[in-house]
Structure formats: C-alpha cells, structure tokens
Design a protein around this motif. Sequence first.
Motif, short mmCIF file in Angstrom:
data_model
loop_
_atom_site.label_atom_id
_atom_site.label_comp_id
_atom_site.label_asym_id
_atom_site.label_seq_id
_atom_site.Cartn_x
_atom_site.Cartn_y
_atom_site.Cartn_z
N ALA A 143 0.82 -1.20 0.00
CA ALA A 143 0.00 0.00 0.00
C ALA A 143 0.86 1.25 0.00
O ALA A 143 0.50 2.27 -0.62
CB ALA A 143 -0.94 -0.01 1.21
N MET A 144 1.99 1.21 0.69
CA MET A 144 2.86 2.37 0.73
C MET A 144 3.53 2.61 -0.62
O MET A 144 3.80 3.76 -0.99
CB MET A 144 3.92 2.21 1.82
CG MET A 144 4.66 3.50 2.15
SD MET A 144 3.59 4.80 2.76
CE MET A 144 3.52 4.39 4.50
N ILE A 145 3.79 1.55 -1.37
CA ILE A 145 4.33 1.72 -2.73
C ILE A 145 3.34 2.49 -3.59
O ILE A 145 3.70 3.44 -4.29
CB ILE A 145 4.65 0.35 -3.35
CG1 ILE A 145 5.85 -0.29 -2.64
CG2 ILE A 145 4.95 0.49 -4.84
CD1 ILE A 145 6.11 -1.73 -3.05
N GLY A 146 2.06 2.07 -3.54
CA GLY A 146 1.04 2.77 -4.32
C GLY A 146 0.87 4.20 -3.86
O GLY A 146 0.76 5.13 -4.68
N THR A 147 0.87 4.41 -2.54
CA THR A 147 0.73 5.76 -2.00
C THR A 147 1.91 6.64 -2.40
O THR A 147 1.74 7.82 -2.73
CB THR A 147 0.60 5.71 -0.47
OG1 THR A 147 -0.52 4.89 -0.12
CG2 THR A 147 0.42 7.09 0.12
N SER A 148 3.11 6.07 -2.37
CA SER A 148 4.31 6.83 -2.75
C SER A 148 4.26 7.25 -4.21
O SER A 148 4.65 8.37 -4.56
CB SER A 148 5.56 5.99 -2.50
OG SER A 148 5.70 5.70 -1.13
N LEU A 149 3.78 6.35 -5.08
CA LEU A 149 3.68 6.70 -6.49
C LEU A 149 2.68 7.83 -6.69
O LEU A 149 2.92 8.77 -7.46
CB LEU A 149 3.26 5.48 -7.31
CG LEU A 149 3.14 5.71 -8.83
CD1 LEU A 149 4.49 6.09 -9.42
CD2 LEU A 149 2.58 4.47 -9.53
N LEU A 150 1.55 7.77 -5.97
CA LEU A 150 0.54 8.83 -6.07
C LEU A 150 1.10 10.16 -5.57
O LEU A 150 0.91 11.21 -6.21
CB LEU A 150 -0.70 8.43 -5.25
CG LEU A 150 -1.85 9.44 -5.23
CD1 LEU A 150 -2.38 9.69 -6.64
CD2 LEU A 150 -2.97 8.95 -4.32
N LEU A 151 1.80 10.14 -4.44
CA LEU A 151 2.40 11.36 -3.91
C LEU A 151 3.49 11.90 -4.84
O LEU A 151 3.59 13.11 -5.06
CB LEU A 151 2.98 11.11 -2.51
CG LEU A 151 1.97 10.87 -1.39
CD1 LEU A 151 2.71 10.48 -0.11
CD2 LEU A 151 1.13 12.11 -1.14
N ALA A 152 4.30 10.99 -5.38
CA ALA A 152 5.39 11.40 -6.26
C ALA A 152 4.84 12.10 -7.51
O ALA A 152 5.35 13.14 -7.93
CB ALA A 152 6.24 10.20 -6.66
#
Length: 255
Positions: A143-152
């Motif tokens: 989930a943090m990978i997906g969240t990081s991509l969205l934030l990036a």
Amino acid sequence: MRLFLSGVRTQFWLLRRQPDELLTLCTIPFTVVMMLSIVMHAARPDLVANAFLAPTLIGLWGFATGLATTVLVGERWTATLELGMAAPGAVHSVYLGRISAVMVLGVVPLGETWLLGRLLFGVTPEVHHPWVFWAAMAASVFAMIGTSLLLAASMLLSKNSNNYLNFLSFPVYLLSGVMVPVQYLPEFLRPLSHAIFLSWSADLMRDAMAVEAVTGAGWRLLAIVGLGAAALVGGRALLAAALRRARELGAVTYA
C-alpha cells in the motif's frame, strides 16, 4: 517486468553511491526512546505494543515521504527526467521499480525498533499471531508503494513539493492512529482515518500482538490492499497525465 527490475537495480545502485539518503534510519532511535520512555515510566506495559508499532510505521511513512516520493522530483531537479521520457520504453515501470526498492527498505525500522527496545529497555513485545502480523506488514508495504507513487506524481506538479510533504506527516500520524488508536480521536475525525491505510495497518498489527483471537483479519487485509491498489492506479494515471502535460508544454525542468 524487465523495466520494473531495472528500476529496482538502479535505485539500489544509487543508494550505495548516496548512503546519506538513508538518514531516516537515524531518526528511528529517537522515536523509539521517546515512545518507550513514556510508556515505561507511566507503568503501562499494556501500551508497549503501541510504542513498538509507532516507530515502525512512522519509519515506513518516513521512507515514503523522505525518499520514495522524491524519486521523480529529484529527477526533475537534476534535469534527468527528460532522458527517461525520451527512452523508447515506458518510464512508469522504471519509476515504480525505484519506489518499490525504497519501500522494501522501509521494513528495516521494524528490526531497528525491536533491537533498540531490547538493548535500551530490555523489553520486546510478543507477537501472538505472527501470520497476521507479517501479512499486515507485507500489505502495508504494498500500500505504501502505491501511495508513494501517487504522492510522487502529485509532487511532480509543484515546485514547493517539500513543503507539502512536511505538512502531510503529522496529520497522517494522528489520523492513522499509529500511537493513539483511532477510537480515542474526536468522533468527527474518525471517518477520515478510514481513508488512510495506515489506520487499518496499525489496528490489525496491534491485534496480532494481543493474546485474543484476531477478528476479521481477511477483510481488514483486503482494506489495506484495496487502498494501496487504488493509490497505485491513481498514481499511474496521474504520472501519465503529468508527463503528457510536460510534453505538451515543452517544459520538463523547473525554470
């Protein structure tokens, strides 16, 4: 998959060349000492699990905002983003691989917290339901990978991205209940926590460390994965839109 793995290898190579990027790990001991000192001196052994989980999940978020999210922003500041855009293959998988490599390292704060708890305070909590705990940890990393991509992808649209990232940290810590469970928050704030996957992670991992049987583990894991998948899809779409906009404007780097 080949481009994804290429991104993973690239990120690990960059981290070896720039180990200062891992300074997030140096902040974990201070968080551990603060959390455990409060709990131990208050004579609240029932809150030891909370004190161990808080630095772990804070460290995971720290890796996301301190390194994973800045993968794209760093590329733009160093004027190398256009090189990726000019490559014949899609760059989305490469950047996702780089972010994933960072977030795999986000598991390190878990071991760091357990080690410091044993060395400095002589305590380590027992995990009574290990499969639930590790499944929740794996789901949280995804989930943090997906969240990081969205934030990036979001930060790619702003020159002041660091200001936004710094602002996000403490509201997320509060609303996700990494230290104080969500049920102790003001009632009007509780619905907001359901949209943050870390709130599901913290609750499930705390329950996995308790003696009582864990209820609803399956759908709670599904909630973490679902929120992560939604962020991953949203991040992929936003990144494509941001790169398309850069091509249309003919401006990739900041002026």
